[in-house]
Design an enzyme around this catalytic site. Structure first.
Site, PDB file in Angstrom:
ATOM      1  N   ASN A 150      14.970  -8.187  53.851  1.00  0.00           N
ATOM      2  CA  ASN A 150      16.346  -8.018  53.376  1.00  0.00           C
ATOM      3  C   ASN A 150      16.551  -6.505  53.345  1.00  0.00           C
ATOM      4  OD1 ASN A 150      18.741  -7.851  51.971  1.00  0.00           O
ATOM      5  ND2 ASN A 150      18.241  -9.511  50.549  1.00  0.00           N
ATOM      6  N   LYS A 205      14.316  -4.564  50.693  1.00  0.00           N
ATOM      7  CA  LYS A 205      14.361  -5.075  49.315  1.00  0.00           C
ATOM      8  C   LYS A 205      12.967  -5.481  48.831  1.00  0.00           C
ATOM      9  CE  LYS A 205      16.916  -8.569  46.631  1.00  0.00           C
ATOM     10  NZ  LYS A 205      17.962  -9.632  46.765  1.00  0.00           N
ATOM     11  N   ASN A 213      24.625  -9.778  46.253  1.00  0.00           N
ATOM     12  CA  ASN A 213      25.198 -11.114  46.386  1.00  0.00           C
ATOM     13  C   ASN A 213      24.696 -11.859  45.154  1.00  0.00           C
ATOM     14  OD1 ASN A 213      25.714 -12.141  49.750  1.00  0.00           O
ATOM     15  ND2 ASN A 213      25.216 -10.065  49.200  1.00  0.00           N
TER      16      ASN A 213
HETATM   17  N1  ING Z   1      20.989 -12.018  43.676  1.00  0.00           N
HETATM   18  C1  ING Z   1      20.807 -12.138  42.289  1.00  0.00           C
HETATM   19  C2  ING Z   1      20.764 -10.826  41.526  1.00  0.00           C
HETATM   20  O1  ING Z   1      19.725 -10.337  41.110  1.00  0.00           O
HETATM   21  C3  ING Z   1      19.955 -13.753  40.822  1.00  0.00           C
HETATM   22  C4  ING Z   1      19.599 -12.944  41.982  1.00  0.00           C
HETATM   23  C5  ING Z   1      20.301 -15.041  41.061  1.00  0.00           C
HETATM   24  C6  ING Z   1      19.996 -13.224  39.575  1.00  0.00           C
HETATM   25  C7  ING Z   1      20.650 -15.850  40.008  1.00  0.00           C
HETATM   26  C8  ING Z   1      20.318 -14.007  38.499  1.00  0.00           C
HETATM   27  C9  ING Z   1      20.648 -15.314  38.716  1.00  0.00           C
HETATM   28  O2  ING Z   1      21.850 -10.313  41.306  1.00  0.00           O
HETATM   29  C10 ING Z   1      20.206 -11.402  44.596  1.00  0.00           C
HETATM   30  N2  ING Z   1      20.582 -11.548  45.874  1.00  0.00           N
HETATM   31  O3  ING Z   1      19.222 -10.746  44.291  1.00  0.00           O
END
Ligand code: ING
Length: 312
Positions: free
Chosen positions: A110, A127, A197
């Site tokens: 990523n 990432k 996202n």
């Molecule tokens: N998205 C989220 C983030 O850290 C996540 C992951 C998903 C956090 C659901 C909390 C709840 O903002 C990504 N793509 O890392």
């Protein structure tokens, strides 16, 4: 003498699964032209900007998985964007899924890149903090399969001297881990750009509200900005993708940790602010003068006593 970078946080609205890269790039170019009209020096696009947030889908077919990845960058779909950036003299940050050949093997990351005003890629970040899980989880209301489709980044948290300042990158979940900002802070970072996202629902806590998700997103970035005296630009992929809502709330945060500009919509939206990189100096010279105030030897004491993992 001020070192102002006029930043355009280029929030991107929903990208449906069926939407092709060409259509998305056309939207990104529209945002870049708007940025030029508003005098921007740098445009910041979100994480995985070229496609829908595909880690929400459980896939077993490798060819299908690879169809979400870019084998090279720029490539046929994105070359027009790089061309436009060069014509307009506009730097940009772009997040995408990278299929990379390393040591004779294919790897999936990523990834985000930083492109300067001449259209040259000056930095790449992969990432590190991949949230979610790698197998289908029937307990969750929504799948979040980043651990299935990506490997943890192998480039660390570098910074780059470009566009008159010191720039760093991280991606989405990385913003929730303070050491990410501190490792760049220790290298003198003056602006961290990141895309996200973030699902509008917590698949493990269905009653968590949007307000809480926006609060945690901003808390993480505002703390990172203040505690390292750096600008932070956080840009969302927003809106509802095939029925799955993502939070919006793109923000530009100053070195005091204050939100100085933020998105108002869930769609493609350019949020513009003049960021003076010299505004980072006071904090770096006083409160967060690491050389004067930080006692790394005391961290080592904690490590000896508790076996805690030493901070970077
Ligand atoms: N998205 C989220 C983030 O850290 C996540 C992951 C998903 C956090 C659901 C909390 C709840 O903002 C990504 N793509 O890392």
């Amino acid at each position: 003498m001020a070192r102002v970078v006029r930043v355009g946080a280029a929030q991107v609205g929903p990208i449906q699964k069926a939407e092709g890269r060409q259509a998305v790039v056309a939207r990104l170019m529209e945002l870049m032209r708007e940025g030029k009209k508003k005098g921007c020096d740098l445009l910041v696009y979100p994480e995985l900007t070229l496609t829908t947030f595909f880690p929400r889908w459980y896939m077993t077919d490798e060819t299908e998985v690879d169809s979400w990845f870019e084998k090279e960058m720029p490539n046929e779909a994105t070359r027009p964007l790089f061309e436009l950036s060069r014509q307009l003299g506009m730097g940009f940050h772009l997040g995408y899924a990278e299929l990379a050949k390393e040591g004779g093997k294919m790897h999936r990351y990523n990834t985000a890149i930083l492109v300067d005003k001449s259209g040259k890629t000056v930095g790449k970040y992969r990432k590190v903090h991949l949230p979610g899980h790698s197998e289908f989880d029937p307990e969750r209301t929504h799948q979040h399969l980043e651990k299935r489709y990506f490997e943890p980044g192998n480039l660390g948290f570098p910074v780059w001297r470009t566009m008159g300042g010191v720039f760093g990158m991280c991606i989405c979940n990385d913003r929730r881990w303070p050491e990410v900002f501190r490792v760049m802070g220790l290298q003198g970072v003056e602006m961290v750009v990141l895309g996200y996202n973030t699902p509008n629902v917590n698949s493990q806590k269905p009653d968590e509200k949007l307000e809480q998700r926006l609060f945690h997103s901003n808390l993480s970035m505002q703390a990172g900005a203040y505690q390292n005296s750096t600008w932070v630009v956080g840009v969302a992929k927003a809106g509802v993708e095939d029925g799955n809502p993502l939070i919006a709330g793109s923000v530009i945060i100053n070195p005091d940790g204050r939100i100085v500009a933020e998105a108002k919509t869930q769609d493609d939206e350019l949020v513009v602010h003049d960021c003076d990189l010299d505004d980072t100096k006071f904090g770096k010279k006083t409160m967060f003068n690491f050389a004067n105030h930080r006692r790394v030897e005391h961290y080592k004491l904690i490590v000896e006593r508790t076996g805690a993992i030493p901070p970077p």
